[in-house]
Design an enzyme around this catalytic site. Sequence first.
Site, mmCIF file in Angstrom:
data_model
loop_
_atom_site.group_PDB
_atom_site.id
_atom_site.type_symbol
_atom_site.label_atom_id
_atom_site.label_comp_id
_atom_site.label_asym_id
_atom_site.label_seq_id
_atom_site.Cartn_x
_atom_site.Cartn_y
_atom_site.Cartn_z
ATOM 1 N N GLU A 13 0.860 -1.187 0.000
ATOM 2 C CA GLU A 13 0.000 0.000 0.000
ATOM 3 C C GLU A 13 0.892 1.230 0.000
ATOM 4 O OE1 GLU A 13 -2.754 0.801 3.310
ATOM 5 O OE2 GLU A 13 -4.047 1.887 1.926
ATOM 6 N N VAL A 71 0.604 5.872 4.129
ATOM 7 C CA VAL A 71 0.429 5.345 5.491
ATOM 8 C C VAL A 71 -0.352 6.340 6.364
ATOM 9 C CG1 VAL A 71 1.679 4.703 7.603
ATOM 10 C CG2 VAL A 71 2.536 3.947 5.355
ATOM 11 N N ASP A 101 5.654 5.457 2.326
ATOM 12 C CA ASP A 101 5.194 6.838 2.556
ATOM 13 C C ASP A 101 6.387 7.774 2.453
ATOM 14 O OD1 ASP A 101 2.324 7.934 3.913
ATOM 15 O OD2 ASP A 101 4.015 9.336 3.969
ATOM 16 N N ASP A 107 -2.789 4.565 -2.321
ATOM 17 C CA ASP A 107 -3.555 5.524 -1.507
ATOM 18 C C ASP A 107 -2.569 6.589 -1.017
ATOM 19 O OD1 ASP A 107 -5.597 6.729 -0.039
ATOM 20 O OD2 ASP A 107 -5.366 5.395 1.679
ATOM 21 N N HIS A 129 -2.251 11.034 -4.308
ATOM 22 C CA HIS A 129 -3.415 11.251 -5.180
ATOM 23 C C HIS A 129 -3.164 12.331 -6.229
ATOM 24 C CE1 HIS A 129 -5.179 8.574 -2.399
ATOM 25 N NE2 HIS A 129 -5.382 9.458 -1.447
ATOM 26 N N GLU A 181 -6.729 4.305 -5.633
ATOM 27 C CA GLU A 181 -7.849 4.892 -4.887
ATOM 28 C C GLU A 181 -7.935 6.397 -5.082
ATOM 29 O OE1 GLU A 181 -8.354 1.984 -1.064
ATOM 30 O OE2 GLU A 181 -7.644 3.988 -0.672
ATOM 31 N N ASP A 182 -9.084 6.930 -4.755
ATOM 32 C CA ASP A 182 -9.312 8.388 -4.773
ATOM 33 C C ASP A 182 -9.121 8.962 -6.172
ATOM 34 O OD1 ASP A 182 -9.543 7.842 -2.087
ATOM 35 O OD2 ASP A 182 -8.580 9.693 -1.436
HETATM 36 C C1 LIG Z 1 -4.543 9.321 2.252
HETATM 37 S S1 LIG Z 1 -3.105 9.199 3.242
HETATM 38 C C2 LIG Z 1 -2.935 7.460 3.476
HETATM 39 C C3 LIG Z 1 -4.040 6.895 4.306
HETATM 40 C C4 LIG Z 1 -3.858 5.463 4.729
HETATM 41 N N1 LIG Z 1 -3.591 4.586 3.614
HETATM 42 C C5 LIG Z 1 -5.120 5.005 5.404
HETATM 43 O O1 LIG Z 1 -5.841 4.155 4.836
HETATM 44 O O2 LIG Z 1 -5.398 5.436 6.523
HETATM 45 C C6 LIG Z 1 -1.871 9.629 2.090
HETATM 46 C C7 LIG Z 1 -0.434 9.474 2.525
HETATM 47 O O3 LIG Z 1 0.367 9.600 1.352
HETATM 48 C C8 LIG Z 1 1.598 10.174 1.702
HETATM 49 N N2 LIG Z 1 2.223 10.791 0.529
HETATM 50 C C9 LIG Z 1 2.007 12.019 -0.002
HETATM 51 N N3 LIG Z 1 2.807 12.245 -1.061
HETATM 52 C C10 LIG Z 1 3.526 11.101 -1.221
HETATM 53 C C11 LIG Z 1 4.525 10.706 -2.158
HETATM 54 N N4 LIG Z 1 4.904 11.516 -3.143
HETATM 55 N N5 LIG Z 1 5.083 9.484 -2.034
HETATM 56 C C12 LIG Z 1 4.683 8.645 -1.038
HETATM 57 N N6 LIG Z 1 3.738 8.971 -0.126
HETATM 58 C C13 LIG Z 1 3.159 10.180 -0.216
HETATM 59 C C14 LIG Z 1 1.255 11.191 2.771
HETATM 60 O O4 LIG Z 1 2.404 11.453 3.577
HETATM 61 C C15 LIG Z 1 0.124 10.487 3.520
HETATM 62 O O5 LIG Z 1 0.632 9.846 4.654
#
Ligand SMILES: C[S@@+](CC[C@H](N)C(=O)[O-])C[C@H]1O[C@@H](n2cnc3c(N)ncnc32)[C@H](O)[C@@H]1O
Length: 241
Positions: free
Chosen positions: A42, A45, A68, A110, A113, A138-139
């Site tokens: 996934e 996080v 993440d 996830d 986005h 997702e999203d």
């Molecule tokens: C929607 S949250 C994840 C929610 C989690 N999967 C849940 O179900 O509760 C999106 C996460 O993506 C991370 N994120 C944002 N930009 C990113 C990137 N370029 N690469 C990896 N992770 C990223 C953010 O730090 C955030 O923790």
Amino acid sequence: MTWFKDYLSRTDDRLLMKWTHYFDVYEREFTRFRASPISFLEIGVFKGGSIPMWKSYFHNDARLTFLDIDPDCARHADPGTTVEIGKQADPETLARLAATHGPFDLILDDGSHVNAHQIASFNALWPHIAEGGLYVVEDCHTSYWPGFGGGYRNEASFIEFAKRKLDAMHSWYTDQDDLFPFDPIAEQLHSVRFYDSITVFEKRKSQPPTAVTSQNGNVQLSRRALEIRGRKSAFAGKDGT
Ligand SMILES: C[S@@+](CC[C@H](N)C(=O)[O-])C[C@H]1O[C@@H](n2cnc3c(N)ncnc32)[C@H](O)[C@@H]1O
């Protein structure tokens, strides 16, 4: 009550962040993976809430990896799970992830986005999906949000990218070779399934499509239809049009 709705009352202090209509999609798409020790990734996080959910949902011996960008997310890892830190659009991060934890039976994006990130992750990780596996994003409603690099019918959006994969899946049947040449992804893209905000790509090796006829028990197989160009309906006009 589905497994996921029931799970909502069993979360711990790590916040879980999903949309309610995703649970039905998870049930439809993921149930068949529960019985085996799959490799799952996934992207995203946040507060870690999905880590115990997937650990509880999948097989005890499933290998669960999370990615993440935020180093703080490493502390959310549960025993038997791995949280890697890196950017989801960074080719080196993704190559390292695939080399260490792939091939994956299931990937769930996830993450940010951001449309360009979703596309970059798909392009880098699709080759590392195992036979029979799924790549899930997702999203996808962010495809309709300019602030995420989307916008209605924006060619750069993830949904438009996914629609082009849907075309590529059908490129066996091209009747316009210059405009629409055969795309080799057709040999491994079994289906693209669009749900509200979730897109699912299934990988399954496929042979060129074969037409079948049967009469008096005599079965005939043919791929000749794929060679023909300038096709016209053999059935048109039967209603007088
Ligand atoms: C929607 S949250 C994840 C929610 C989690 N999967 C849940 O179900 O509760 C999106 C996460 O993506 C991370 N994120 C944002 N930009 C990113 C990137 N370029 N690469 C990896 N992770 C990223 C953010 O730090 C955030 O923790």
